[in-house]
Scaffold this active site. Structure first.
Site, PDB file in Angstrom:
ATOM      1  N   HIS A  12      -3.560  -2.882 -27.349  1.00  0.00           N
ATOM      2  CA  HIS A  12      -2.674  -4.424 -28.032  1.00  0.00           C
ATOM      3  C   HIS A  12      -3.058  -4.686 -29.738  1.00  0.00           C
ATOM      4  O   HIS A  12      -3.730  -5.356 -29.588  1.00  0.00           O
ATOM      5  CB  HIS A  12      -2.983  -5.333 -26.877  1.00  0.00           C
ATOM      6  CG  HIS A  12      -1.674  -6.631 -27.802  1.00  0.00           C
ATOM      7  ND1 HIS A  12      -0.571  -6.440 -27.583  1.00  0.00           N
ATOM      8  CD2 HIS A  12      -1.676  -7.789 -27.434  1.00  0.00           C
ATOM      9  CE1 HIS A  12       0.222  -7.588 -27.756  1.00  0.00           C
ATOM     10  NE2 HIS A  12      -1.245  -8.564 -27.901  1.00  0.00           N
ATOM     11  N   ARG A  40     -13.469 -10.726 -36.776  1.00  0.00           N
ATOM     12  CA  ARG A  40     -13.560 -10.362 -35.373  1.00  0.00           C
ATOM     13  C   ARG A  40     -14.832 -10.007 -33.773  1.00  0.00           C
ATOM     14  O   ARG A  40     -13.943 -10.667 -32.984  1.00  0.00           O
ATOM     15  CB  ARG A  40     -13.011  -8.974 -35.935  1.00  0.00           C
ATOM     16  CG  ARG A  40     -11.515  -8.244 -34.826  1.00  0.00           C
ATOM     17  CD  ARG A  40     -11.398  -6.868 -35.252  1.00  0.00           C
ATOM     18  NE  ARG A  40     -10.495  -6.072 -34.477  1.00  0.00           N
ATOM     19  CZ  ARG A  40      -8.696  -6.454 -33.605  1.00  0.00           C
ATOM     20  NH1 ARG A  40      -9.041  -6.855 -35.521  1.00  0.00           N
ATOM     21  NH2 ARG A  40      -7.728  -6.148 -33.514  1.00  0.00           N
ATOM     22  N   ILE A  57       0.059 -20.137 -22.687  1.00  0.00           N
ATOM     23  CA  ILE A  57       0.144 -19.179 -21.433  1.00  0.00           C
ATOM     24  C   ILE A  57       0.259 -19.982 -20.398  1.00  0.00           C
ATOM     25  O   ILE A  57       0.939 -19.507 -19.472  1.00  0.00           O
ATOM     26  CB  ILE A  57      -0.473 -17.981 -21.949  1.00  0.00           C
ATOM     27  CG1 ILE A  57      -0.227 -17.673 -23.826  1.00  0.00           C
ATOM     28  CG2 ILE A  57       0.859 -16.799 -21.234  1.00  0.00           C
ATOM     29  CD1 ILE A  57      -0.878 -16.448 -23.775  1.00  0.00           C
ATOM     30  N   ASP A  94      -8.998 -24.511 -15.426  1.00  0.00           N
ATOM     31  CA  ASP A  94      -9.702 -25.153 -16.924  1.00  0.00           C
ATOM     32  C   ASP A  94     -10.985 -25.189 -17.010  1.00  0.00           C
ATOM     33  O   ASP A  94     -10.957 -26.638 -16.391  1.00  0.00           O
ATOM     34  CB  ASP A  94      -8.538 -24.935 -17.396  1.00  0.00           C
ATOM     35  CG  ASP A  94      -8.410 -25.237 -19.363  1.00  0.00           C
ATOM     36  OD1 ASP A  94      -7.360 -23.509 -19.942  1.00  0.00           O
ATOM     37  OD2 ASP A  94      -9.906 -25.229 -20.081  1.00  0.00           O
ATOM     38  N   ASN A 106     -15.507 -14.247 -26.655  1.00  0.00           N
ATOM     39  CA  ASN A 106     -14.162 -14.089 -25.527  1.00  0.00           C
ATOM     40  C   ASN A 106     -15.189 -13.628 -24.527  1.00  0.00           C
ATOM     41  O   ASN A 106     -14.715 -13.837 -23.229  1.00  0.00           O
ATOM     42  CB  ASN A 106     -12.950 -13.148 -25.672  1.00  0.00           C
ATOM     43  CG  ASN A 106     -12.305 -14.609 -26.290  1.00  0.00           C
ATOM     44  OD1 ASN A 106     -12.689 -15.767 -26.058  1.00  0.00           O
ATOM     45  ND2 ASN A 106     -11.142 -14.507 -27.165  1.00  0.00           N
TER      46      ASN A 106
HETATM   47  O1  TXD Z   1       0.371  -9.654 -25.112  1.00  0.00           O
HETATM   48  C1  TXD Z   1      -1.712  -9.719 -25.035  1.00  0.00           C
HETATM   49  N1  TXD Z   1      -2.443  -9.564 -24.387  1.00  0.00           N
HETATM   50  C2  TXD Z   1      -1.365 -11.207 -25.603  1.00  0.00           C
HETATM   51  C3  TXD Z   1      -2.842 -12.108 -25.227  1.00  0.00           C
HETATM   52  C4  TXD Z   1      -0.515 -12.352 -26.411  1.00  0.00           C
HETATM   53  C5  TXD Z   1      -0.433 -13.550 -26.944  1.00  0.00           C
HETATM   54  C6  TXD Z   1      -1.609 -14.350 -26.880  1.00  0.00           C
HETATM   55  N2  TXD Z   1      -3.053 -13.481 -26.255  1.00  0.00           N
HETATM   56  C7  TXD Z   1      -4.290 -14.124 -25.879  1.00  0.00           C
HETATM   57  O2  TXD Z   1      -4.101 -14.396 -24.821  1.00  0.00           O
HETATM   58  C8  TXD Z   1      -4.722 -14.775 -27.105  1.00  0.00           C
HETATM   59  O3  TXD Z   1      -4.885 -14.286 -28.444  1.00  0.00           O
HETATM   60  C9  TXD Z   1      -5.813 -15.823 -26.148  1.00  0.00           C
HETATM   61  O4  TXD Z   1      -6.862 -14.928 -26.268  1.00  0.00           O
HETATM   62  C10 TXD Z   1      -4.698 -16.020 -25.373  1.00  0.00           C
HETATM   63  C11 TXD Z   1      -4.532 -16.904 -24.135  1.00  0.00           C
HETATM   64  O5  TXD Z   1      -3.880 -17.659 -25.091  1.00  0.00           O
HETATM   65  P1  TXD Z   1      -3.132 -18.775 -25.350  1.00  0.00           P
HETATM   66  O6  TXD Z   1      -2.314 -19.249 -25.940  1.00  0.00           O
HETATM   67  O7  TXD Z   1      -2.685 -19.603 -23.765  1.00  0.00           O
HETATM   68  O8  TXD Z   1      -3.622 -19.587 -25.919  1.00  0.00           O
HETATM   69  P2  TXD Z   1      -4.974 -21.112 -25.556  1.00  0.00           P
HETATM   70  O9  TXD Z   1      -3.554 -22.349 -25.115  1.00  0.00           O
HETATM   71  O10 TXD Z   1      -5.555 -21.600 -26.030  1.00  0.00           O
HETATM   72  O11 TXD Z   1      -5.522 -21.346 -24.237  1.00  0.00           O
HETATM   73  C12 TXD Z   1      -6.696 -20.681 -23.877  1.00  0.00           C
HETATM   74  C13 TXD Z   1      -7.237 -21.684 -22.694  1.00  0.00           C
HETATM   75  C14 TXD Z   1      -8.201 -23.478 -22.699  1.00  0.00           C
HETATM   76  O12 TXD Z   1      -6.872 -24.214 -22.316  1.00  0.00           O
HETATM   77  C15 TXD Z   1      -9.276 -22.903 -23.141  1.00  0.00           C
HETATM   78  O13 TXD Z   1      -9.381 -23.714 -22.854  1.00  0.00           O
HETATM   79  C16 TXD Z   1      -9.382 -22.223 -21.608  1.00  0.00           C
HETATM   80  O14 TXD Z   1      -8.874 -21.059 -21.746  1.00  0.00           O
HETATM   81  N3  TXD Z   1     -11.255 -21.444 -21.513  1.00  0.00           N
HETATM   82  C17 TXD Z   1     -11.395 -21.852 -20.247  1.00  0.00           C
HETATM   83  N4  TXD Z   1     -10.911 -21.304 -19.502  1.00  0.00           N
HETATM   84  C18 TXD Z   1     -11.484 -21.327 -18.412  1.00  0.00           C
HETATM   85  N5  TXD Z   1     -12.660 -20.464 -17.929  1.00  0.00           N
HETATM   86  C19 TXD Z   1     -13.607 -20.888 -19.622  1.00  0.00           C
HETATM   87  N6  TXD Z   1     -14.464 -20.161 -19.673  1.00  0.00           N
HETATM   88  C20 TXD Z   1     -12.419 -21.316 -20.664  1.00  0.00           C
HETATM   89  N7  TXD Z   1     -13.163 -20.959 -21.671  1.00  0.00           N
HETATM   90  C21 TXD Z   1     -11.610 -21.962 -22.609  1.00  0.00           C
END
Ligand code: TXD
Length: 311
Positions: free
Chosen positions: A180, A93, A18, A38, A100
């Protein structure tokens, strides 16, 4: 004296699926400069470099920086938070909530320190609990911390209805409220095709089936992708909220906002209609719900409270 002219700065916390799509959309829609943060080394820098090479192709002047240093979000006008882990096999869960939650606590600290005036849009799941935690940990006023889910759930409802009716998606106006999750509440009584209630156009059994599909749409995408969840449409939905804020549109949209007595709910974030403008969530709009919709909203709120209890 002329006022200071300054480019907007958008911080994307989490540069995954995202986050990367958000960066692309921010550039394409000329929203300002982007910082992609990230914890994974090299990945945000790589995506930023790649996107900077797209800029000349489309004639875009945005600057984009990838970083592992949270201090680089300094002075951001908006922070969009996607950082978090998806559920892995064997994880409950509750495990996901705790993992998270730790990440959100950390990120909240960084935002509070480096971008104290930003609007914060949380996307990380479980959404309603994570946005609640973000507001609590930053201590920001509730109008400046909001969760994105309702725009996406509404868009899914619109897409399925437009397909069913074989009309333009822009002719369908819909609302999905509540948490959600699988218990979200598509609000049929306020869903229309250019003012005509959908219940007048589609048979009850078909509408029931469409609404069931809306509730499970996120899962339908996950089941097909197998390695992650939806990312194009969640990113686009968050962009709609960023634009409503930066352009002071006073747009009416569904978002997770903090309740203070509205809908009979208090001290909880849940999806409701809000007005978004330069003040962030400027108003929670209270609409009359049918008895069944009201019950469904309260059941959904109960499930959000159960998650909050785990924090
Ligand atoms: O409608 C909605 N709200 C949603 C929510 C719809 C679809 C997906 N939704 C949720 O968004 C999904 O369940 C995830 O919890 C988030 C992010 O989804 P995405 O597909 O972008 O997940 P990724 O590709 O795994 O990216 C998450 C990134 C990844 O690169 C990790 O390295 C990073 O988060 N990450 C961090 N970044 C910064 N700081 C910290 N501490 C950290 N930990 C992990």
């Amino acid at each position: 004296m002329a006022g200071e002219i300054r480019r907007r700065k958008i911080a994307l916390i989490g540069a995954g699926q995202i986050g990367g799509t958000l960066a692309l959309l921010c550039g394409q829609r000329n929203l300002g400069d982007v910082v992609l943060f990230d914890v994974v080394e090299g990945m945000p820098q790589g995506k930023a470099l790649d996107l900077s090479h797209l800029a000349p192709v489309f004639g875009l002047d945005f600057k984009i920086q990838g970083t592992n240093n949270i201090a680089d979000i300094a002075g951001a006008d908006v922070c969009v938070v996607t950082s978090g882990l998806p559920r892995k096999p064997g994880m409950s869960r509750d495990d996901l909530v705790k993992t998270n939650a730790e990440i959100i606590r950390n990120v909240a600290k960084g935002i509070k320190e480096h971008a104290p005036n930003a609007l914060v849009i949380v996307i990380t799941n479980p959404l309603d609990a994570m946005v609640y935690l973000m507001q609590k940990e930053t201590g920001f006023p509730a109008n400046r911390v909001v969760g994105m889910a309702g725009v996406l759930d509404t868009a899914r409802y619109q897409a399925f209805l437009a397909e069913e009716l074989n009309v333009s998606v822009s002719s369908v106006s819909a609302f999905v409220l509540g948490g959600h999750g699988d218990d979200m509440v598509p609000v049929r009584s306020y869903t229309t095709c250019n003012g005509i209630p959908v219940a007048n156009l589609i048979k009850t059994e078909r509408l029931d089936a469409i609404e069931k599909r809306v509730r499970g749409a996120g899962g339908e995408v996950v089941a097909l992708l197998k390695t992650g969840s939806a990312f194009y449409s969640p990113a686009a939905s968050a962009i709609q909220m960023v634009e409503a804020y930066l352009h002071d549109q006073r747009r009416v949209l569904a978002a997770a906002a903090k309740m203070n007595g509205e809908y009979g709910l208090k001290d909880i974030y849940i999806g409701v209609p809000v007005i978004m403008g330069k003040g962030g969530v400027e108003k929670i709009v209270e609409i009359e719900l049918t008895a069944a919709e009201k019950t469904a909203l309260h059941e959904s709120a109960e499930r959000v409270k159960q998650l909050l209890a785990i924090l």
